[in-house]
Design a protein around this motif. Sequence first.
Motif, PDB file in Angstrom:
ATOM      1  N   ARG A  11       0.831  -1.194   0.000  1.00 36.47           N
ATOM      2  CA  ARG A  11       0.000   0.000   0.000  1.00 36.47           C
ATOM      3  C   ARG A  11       0.874   1.255   0.000  1.00 36.47           C
ATOM      4  O   ARG A  11       1.911   1.313   0.655  1.00 36.47           O
ATOM      5  N   PRO A  12       0.461   2.301  -0.737  1.00 36.91           N
ATOM      6  CA  PRO A  12       1.250   3.539  -0.787  1.00 36.91           C
ATOM      7  C   PRO A  12       1.258   4.254   0.558  1.00 36.91           C
ATOM      8  O   PRO A  12       0.352   4.092   1.376  1.00 36.91           O
ATOM      9  N   THR A  13       2.293   5.030   0.784  1.00 39.79           N
ATOM     10  CA  THR A  13       2.441   5.809   2.001  1.00 39.79           C
ATOM     11  C   THR A  13       2.215   7.282   1.712  1.00 39.79           C
ATOM     12  O   THR A  13       2.064   7.691   0.553  1.00 39.79           O
ATOM     13  N   VAL A  14       2.210   8.101   2.759  1.00 39.02           N
ATOM     14  CA  VAL A  14       2.077   9.548   2.587  1.00 39.02           C
ATOM     15  C   VAL A  14       3.188  10.078   1.690  1.00 39.02           C
ATOM     16  O   VAL A  14       2.963  10.912   0.806  1.00 39.02           O
ATOM     17  N   ALA A  15       4.404   9.559   1.890  1.00 41.22           N
ATOM     18  CA  ALA A  15       5.546   9.998   1.078  1.00 41.22           C
ATOM     19  C   ALA A  15       5.343   9.647  -0.389  1.00 41.22           C
ATOM     20  O   ALA A  15       5.735  10.408  -1.281  1.00 41.22           O
ATOM     21  N   ALA A  40      -5.026  12.220   0.655  1.00 40.17           N
ATOM     22  CA  ALA A  40      -5.016  11.231  -0.422  1.00 40.17           C
ATOM     23  C   ALA A  40      -4.872   9.821   0.142  1.00 40.17           C
ATOM     24  O   ALA A  40      -5.519   8.875  -0.331  1.00 40.17           O
ATOM     25  N   LEU A  41      -4.016   9.687   1.154  1.00 44.89           N
ATOM     26  CA  LEU A  41      -3.826   8.376   1.783  1.00 44.89           C
ATOM     27  C   LEU A  41      -5.120   7.890   2.427  1.00 44.89           C
ATOM     28  O   LEU A  41      -5.524   6.732   2.248  1.00 44.89           O
ATOM     29  N   VAL A  42      -5.781   8.792   3.160  1.00 49.02           N
ATOM     30  CA  VAL A  42      -7.048   8.418   3.816  1.00 49.02           C
ATOM     31  C   VAL A  42      -8.091   8.036   2.768  1.00 49.02           C
ATOM     32  O   VAL A  42      -8.811   7.043   2.922  1.00 49.02           O
ATOM     33  N   ALA A  43      -8.161   8.829   1.698  1.00 47.53           N
ATOM     34  CA  ALA A  43      -9.134   8.543   0.635  1.00 47.53           C
ATOM     35  C   ALA A  43      -8.851   7.194  -0.020  1.00 47.53           C
ATOM     36  O   ALA A  43      -9.778   6.427  -0.323  1.00 47.53           O
ATOM     37  N   GLN A  44      -7.579   6.884  -0.221  1.00 43.36           N
ATOM     38  CA  GLN A  44      -7.206   5.607  -0.829  1.00 43.36           C
ATOM     39  C   GLN A  44      -7.606   4.447   0.078  1.00 43.36           C
ATOM     40  O   GLN A  44      -8.105   3.425  -0.382  1.00 43.36           O
ATOM     41  N   GLY A 104      -5.300  15.197  -7.230  1.00 43.20           N
ATOM     42  CA  GLY A 104      -4.321  14.862  -8.261  1.00 43.20           C
ATOM     43  C   GLY A 104      -3.345  13.798  -7.798  1.00 43.20           C
ATOM     44  O   GLY A 104      -2.984  12.890  -8.571  1.00 43.20           O
ATOM     45  N   GLN A 105      -2.918  13.892  -6.544  1.00 47.28           N
ATOM     46  CA  GLN A 105      -2.003  12.882  -6.007  1.00 47.28           C
ATOM     47  C   GLN A 105      -2.656  11.507  -6.013  1.00 47.28           C
ATOM     48  O   GLN A 105      -2.044  10.505  -6.415  1.00 47.28           O
ATOM     49  N   LEU A 106      -3.904  11.463  -5.575  1.00 48.22           N
ATOM     50  CA  LEU A 106      -4.619  10.186  -5.528  1.00 48.22           C
ATOM     51  C   LEU A 106      -4.780   9.606  -6.931  1.00 48.22           C
ATOM     52  O   LEU A 106      -4.584   8.396  -7.146  1.00 48.22           O
ATOM     53  N   ALA A 107      -5.104  10.468  -7.896  1.00 43.36           N
ATOM     54  CA  ALA A 107      -5.299  10.003  -9.266  1.00 43.36           C
ATOM     55  C   ALA A 107      -4.011   9.439  -9.848  1.00 43.36           C
ATOM     56  O   ALA A 107      -4.024   8.397 -10.512  1.00 43.36           O
ATOM     57  N   ARG A 108      -2.888  10.118  -9.593  1.00 41.56           N
ATOM     58  CA  ARG A 108      -1.624   9.666 -10.184  1.00 41.56           C
ATOM     59  C   ARG A 108      -1.101   8.392  -9.528  1.00 41.56           C
ATOM     60  O   ARG A 108      -0.591   7.500 -10.217  1.00 41.56           O
ATOM     61  N   VAL A 109      -1.207   8.278  -8.219  1.00 38.12           N
ATOM     62  CA  VAL A 109      -0.686   7.096  -7.528  1.00 38.12           C
ATOM     63  C   VAL A 109      -1.533   5.860  -7.813  1.00 38.12           C
ATOM     64  O   VAL A 109      -1.012   4.751  -7.979  1.00 38.12           O
ATOM     65  N   THR A 110      -2.848   6.035  -7.884  1.00 36.60           N
ATOM     66  CA  THR A 110      -3.737   4.882  -8.057  1.00 36.60           C
ATOM     67  C   THR A 110      -4.123   4.638  -9.514  1.00 36.60           C
ATOM     68  O   THR A 110      -4.849   3.683  -9.808  1.00 36.60           O
ATOM     69  N   GLY A 111      -3.644   5.483 -10.420  1.00 43.03           N
ATOM     70  CA  GLY A 111      -3.956   5.305 -11.832  1.00 43.03           C
ATOM     71  C   GLY A 111      -5.409   5.583 -12.172  1.00 43.03           C
ATOM     72  O   GLY A 111      -5.940   5.010 -13.132  1.00 43.03           O
ATOM     73  N   GLN A 112      -6.069   6.453 -11.410  1.00 43.53           N
ATOM     74  CA  GLN A 112      -7.479   6.748 -11.647  1.00 43.53           C
ATOM     75  C   GLN A 112      -7.686   8.065 -12.389  1.00 43.53           C
ATOM     76  O   GLN A 112      -8.801   8.574 -12.440  1.00 43.53           O
ATOM     77  N   GLY A 113      -6.619   8.623 -12.946  1.00 43.17           N
ATOM     78  CA  GLY A 113      -6.745   9.886 -13.654  1.00 43.17           C
ATOM     79  C   GLY A 113      -7.550   9.729 -14.936  1.00 43.17           C
ATOM     80  O   GLY A 113      -7.528   8.685 -15.573  1.00 43.17           O
TER      81      GLY A 113
END
Length: 240
Positions: A11-15, A40-44, A104-113
């Motif tokens: 799972r991704p971290t805050v960093a 973004a972490l909480v949302a993920q 934007g961070q959430l979209a880029r890390v999770t590929g949901q953009g």
Amino acid sequence: MQSATTVADPRPTVADFHRVNRGGGLFSESLSQWLGAVFALVAQRLGLRPTALTIANLVLGLATSVAVVALADRVAAGDVPAWVVGLAALVGWQVAYSLDCADGQLARVTGQGSAAGARVDVLCDVAAQIALVAALAATAVAQRPETPTWLVAVFAGTWMVNLVTSVMQAGPNAASMVTSTSLPVRLVKLVRDYGAVIFVAALVLMLAPALTFWVIIAFTIVNGGFLLASIAFSARASLR
């Protein structure tokens, strides 16, 4: 005896979220983007999509600005303490902006953009910033009724310069008038750092709302000057 095997947490971290941020300036990178990474972490973890954060940013940003507008006359009359409204604006605007960083961070890390998500993001940014401009203008007029209408109009128009130029510079055609990343240059660029701008605006509302008139003059000059500089920079590039 069977030995235990350590399995890395995938799972991704805050960093991880902060690492993919798109900047925004010294203040935004130091505070807003990190807070955005937490959101973004909480949302993920909750399984939320990026657009959920975008809408949350819009709702909170609008609610905060509407409250400032609604209470502007009462603050000017002394019926409501300025520090209460200013503190609420400080928290509300900063959290809303951090949610804007988070989507934007959430979209880029999770590929949901997606293109649709990007459009919603820009449109919500426009709506939130219109409300912010209305809040500052309402406060300035309440504190100083003789504030010229033309000044409010020019302030509102030039405020959108940063957002428009940011959208225009996205993608392969991006260009910067000042490419240096030295600390002195980044400090100067704080006048265009949205996180820093709303922080200063909220502090003025909290500590000295009567100065809001001069705040809108200052930002009209800064944003108007940047618009003229951008026109000259782009025209020069197009003539090469």
